[in-house]
Design an enzyme around this catalytic site. Sequence first.
Site, PDB file in Angstrom:
ATOM      1  N   ARG A 120      51.057  42.312  47.034  1.00  0.00           N
ATOM      2  CA  ARG A 120      51.574  41.349  46.063  1.00  0.00           C
ATOM      3  C   ARG A 120      51.432  41.845  44.621  1.00  0.00           C
ATOM      4  O   ARG A 120      51.999  41.259  43.693  1.00  0.00           O
ATOM      5  CB  ARG A 120      50.856  40.001  46.234  1.00  0.00           C
ATOM      6  N   TRP A 127      42.420  47.090  34.599  1.00  0.00           N
ATOM      7  CA  TRP A 127      41.197  47.787  35.007  1.00  0.00           C
ATOM      8  C   TRP A 127      41.337  48.460  36.359  1.00  0.00           C
ATOM      9  O   TRP A 127      40.703  49.493  36.604  1.00  0.00           O
ATOM     10  CB  TRP A 127      39.976  46.877  34.911  1.00  0.00           C
ATOM     11  N   ASP A 128      42.191  47.922  37.235  1.00  0.00           N
ATOM     12  CA  ASP A 128      42.463  48.602  38.507  1.00  0.00           C
ATOM     13  C   ASP A 128      42.833  50.066  38.283  1.00  0.00           C
ATOM     14  O   ASP A 128      42.456  50.950  39.054  1.00  0.00           O
ATOM     15  CB  ASP A 128      43.650  47.943  39.222  1.00  0.00           C
ATOM     16  N   ASN A 164      46.454  41.752  31.164  1.00  0.00           N
ATOM     17  CA  ASN A 164      45.958  41.745  32.548  1.00  0.00           C
ATOM     18  C   ASN A 164      46.854  42.593  33.446  1.00  0.00           C
ATOM     19  O   ASN A 164      46.398  43.422  34.233  1.00  0.00           O
ATOM     20  CB  ASN A 164      45.916  40.294  33.003  1.00  0.00           C
ATOM     21  N   SER A 174      43.588  39.728  28.786  1.00  0.00           N
ATOM     22  CA  SER A 174      43.433  41.150  29.089  1.00  0.00           C
ATOM     23  C   SER A 174      42.636  41.283  30.378  1.00  0.00           C
ATOM     24  O   SER A 174      42.687  40.399  31.246  1.00  0.00           O
ATOM     25  CB  SER A 174      42.740  41.856  27.919  1.00  0.00           C
ATOM     26  N   ARG A 245      47.303  28.642  35.451  1.00  0.00           N
ATOM     27  CA  ARG A 245      47.896  29.981  35.592  1.00  0.00           C
ATOM     28  C   ARG A 245      49.252  29.850  36.289  1.00  0.00           C
ATOM     29  O   ARG A 245      49.347  29.175  37.314  1.00  0.00           O
ATOM     30  CB  ARG A 245      46.982  30.883  36.415  1.00  0.00           C
ATOM     31  N   GLY A 277      38.583  39.916  35.837  1.00  0.00           N
ATOM     32  CA  GLY A 277      38.841  40.696  37.041  1.00  0.00           C
ATOM     33  C   GLY A 277      38.133  40.143  38.254  1.00  0.00           C
ATOM     34  O   GLY A 277      38.524  40.426  39.380  1.00  0.00           O
ATOM     35  N   ASP A 279      38.116  37.252  39.904  1.00  0.00           N
ATOM     36  CA  ASP A 279      38.725  35.940  40.131  1.00  0.00           C
ATOM     37  C   ASP A 279      38.836  35.678  41.628  1.00  0.00           C
ATOM     38  O   ASP A 279      39.772  36.178  42.231  1.00  0.00           O
ATOM     39  CB  ASP A 279      40.079  35.813  39.426  1.00  0.00           C
ATOM     40  N   GLU A 467      42.214  46.211  49.700  1.00  0.00           N
ATOM     41  CA  GLU A 467      41.697  45.965  48.348  1.00  0.00           C
ATOM     42  C   GLU A 467      40.209  45.658  48.348  1.00  0.00           C
ATOM     43  O   GLU A 467      39.517  45.912  47.371  1.00  0.00           O
ATOM     44  CB  GLU A 467      42.458  44.830  47.677  1.00  0.00           C
ATOM     45  N   GLU A 481      42.205  33.162  46.957  1.00  0.00           N
ATOM     46  CA  GLU A 481      43.454  32.412  46.903  1.00  0.00           C
ATOM     47  C   GLU A 481      44.596  33.052  47.684  1.00  0.00           C
ATOM     48  O   GLU A 481      45.651  32.446  47.832  1.00  0.00           O
ATOM     49  CB  GLU A 481      43.901  32.270  45.442  1.00  0.00           C
TER      50      GLU A 481
END
Length: 508
Positions: A120, A127-128, A164, A174, A245, A277, A279, A467, A481
């Site tokens: 997705r 940061w990834d 972000n 960010s 969001r 990051g 979340d 991930e 989520e």
Amino acid sequence: MATATPQALYGELFVAVQMARVFPDGKSFVDARPKAAPALIRARFDVERHSPGFSLADFVQAHFVLPGHDEPAGPRPTNPGHIRQHIRALWPLLVREHRTAAEGDSLLALPRPYVVPGGRFRELYYWDSYFTMLGLVADGRRDLAEHMLANFAHLIASYGFIPNSSRSYMLSRSQPPFFFRMVELLHADDPAAGFAKHLPSLQAEHAFWMDGEATLAPDHAHRRALRTVDGALLNRYWDDRDTPREESWREDVETAEASGRPHEQVWRDLRAGAESGWDFSGRWCADPADIATIETTALAPVDLNALLAGLEGAIALGAARAGDTATASAFEARAATRTRWLQTRFWRAKGGGMGGHFADLNWRNAADPRPLTAAALVPLYLGLATPPQADAMAAQVQRHLLGANGLLTTALATGQQWDAPNGWAPLQWMATQGLARYGHTTLARDIAQRWCASVQRVYLATGRLLEKYDVAEDRPGGGGEYETQDGFGWTNGVFVAFQDGLLEATAP
């Protein structure tokens, strides 16, 4: 450049789609591309919604090109034992280009190709990307890493900060500031020269995080900068919007309604948690088991402040190399002061009876006990801890955060994805590098080996790189989520970096 968000473009249509859960994942609609001008689609909706038999799902299908969850791994590997070969084959499948902005498309135009995480996550993430770049460099794809650094510099020049991700709906926040680490990675032979070359970008990013500092009174905050009651200047995560969001609209509405708190505050804290990051995690909540108690903006995070000390040190080195002695002195002093605050205000000598450890700081209530998390190892990663503090952190890791398959994110079991039993690639990397930096090489290698062995076992069983992983059992991580995604940029990067022995290169 496309900066209007989907909610601004589509109004009641947007709210209707997200609240009706037309798609299981709210990110699907905000990533969709319109087939006509947004104003025309909105006008058609206003008329057709009142027609007998109107179907919202059919309307969306007719007027938008919906994103597909591409299988970034392609077909299942024919020889699943060759995980490195598989990762090398993944890199080009994760490359995207989007040089021209289209009306109504939330995807921001960027001048160079870039690597996406996968699943997705179809855009450039902040940061990834640093952890992905570790693997690109190790795998001989320095060209892609250079392209990504150029894209991030472009974002700073265009917006004054790195969002972000490269989506219009992410332009209010960010992520952890890793740009200076990207510069250092690609100038490993002479980091100061890299910092000098990118000095305007580094200073612009620092100014973004410190906006409002000059007029901050004690016990006040402005955006991401805060000043404690006794005058310490620190930082927190924030978001410039206080609405749900857009990619998780329904979830945020429901969380706010269940909270019994002002909805705008809940939404701001959820958004700030997304900027972190992490979340989401019980780390951010007054009651770790209840996301509705999220209070991200009340906390000065230990990892964010450590990264900003690192950024300040990088600016000092770059300015010195560029011959700007005044800037070099000013930022050397900033870095030293923030390091002193990290070693004192963020250190819990007897945190919950567990011994000494770094922790987040409730900036208006320093006595508020905060949980031990893997973020506590970021000061070690950046060389900002004292040797006794590093020794104490190593003991805490062994006692509370070491799982069978690597480093736990926290010891909290909340059902959120940035809590137990999950382990994440970036946290494995920062922890091992930090521990090795202070001489705890055996523990660092143990964490790396446990995590890599689990990644390998899950890969052999599923053909997937994920991930996040369950570090208690050999299975994908869960919670949060959305479903666990595969691809997956930072896992690939960290696995490659571990396999190539970069841990040993940083050990004393």
